[in-house]
Scaffold this motif. Structure first.
Motif, PDB file in Angstrom:
ATOM      1  N   LEU A  97      31.927  61.751  60.157  1.00 35.03           N
ATOM      2  CA  LEU A  97      31.411  62.812  61.026  1.00 35.03           C
ATOM      3  C   LEU A  97      32.529  63.546  61.731  1.00 35.03           C
ATOM      4  CD1 LEU A  97      28.321  60.997  62.565  1.00 35.03           C
ATOM      5  CD2 LEU A  97      28.304  62.893  60.934  1.00 35.03           C
ATOM      6  N   HIS A  98      33.527  62.796  62.170  1.00 35.58           N
ATOM      7  CA  HIS A  98      34.660  63.417  62.853  1.00 35.58           C
ATOM      8  C   HIS A  98      35.397  64.377  61.918  1.00 35.58           C
ATOM      9  CE1 HIS A  98      37.771  63.864  65.808  1.00 35.58           C
ATOM     10  NE2 HIS A  98      38.693  63.415  64.983  1.00 35.58           N
ATOM     11  N   LYS A 100      34.103  65.943  59.335  1.00 32.35           N
ATOM     12  CA  LYS A 100      33.266  67.109  59.070  1.00 32.35           C
ATOM     13  C   LYS A 100      33.282  68.095  60.223  1.00 32.35           C
ATOM     14  CE  LYS A 100      30.033  65.095  55.810  1.00 32.35           C
ATOM     15  NZ  LYS A 100      28.639  64.805  55.472  1.00 32.35           N
ATOM     16  N   LEU A 101      33.490  67.617  61.426  1.00 29.37           N
ATOM     17  CA  LEU A 101      33.492  68.504  62.597  1.00 29.37           C
ATOM     18  C   LEU A 101      34.796  69.255  62.756  1.00 29.37           C
ATOM     19  CD1 LEU A 101      31.655  66.257  65.203  1.00 29.37           C
ATOM     20  CD2 LEU A 101      30.787  68.313  64.060  1.00 29.37           C
TER      21      LEU A 101
END
Length: 102
Positions: A97-98, A100-101
């Motif tokens: 997730l990190h 992708k952000l």
């Protein structure tokens, strides 16, 4: 859910007081986590007329004591391993997730 906290909520209500986290904390016989106090008040609000019987209280305390005292060292090691595996999976998801952000 700690039945002691629910019982205190019921006693407060019988005294004409509206159970709250602050009142519950003040009346509790020992220190409880804030989340336990909040959960107890919320549970009581959802079930204000629920009656606790002695057998409900006894069953909860017996099952709690049994689950902790009867776990063998091997079972505890297995449980720790399961939790470590779960933590690794969660850390991997956080990393994805990190990424992708960014």
């Amino acid at each position: 859910m700690d039945q002691t906290l629910i019982k205190i909520c019921q006693q407060l209500a019988q005294q004409g007081k509206r159970p709250s986290v602050g009142l519950l904390k003040a009346k509790a016989p020992k220190q409880y986590h804030l989340s336990d106090l909040v959960a107890a008040v919320q549970y009581w609000k959802a079930n204000p007329d629920m009656e606790l019987t002695e057998s409900q209280e006894d069953n909860e305390s017996k099952s709690s004591n049994k689950s902790h005292s009867e776990m063998s060292k091997a079972e505890l090691i297995e449980k720790v391993q399961q939790l470590e595996d779960k933590l690794q999976r969660l850390e991997a998801l956080v990393n994805v997730l990190h990424t992708k952000l960014k």
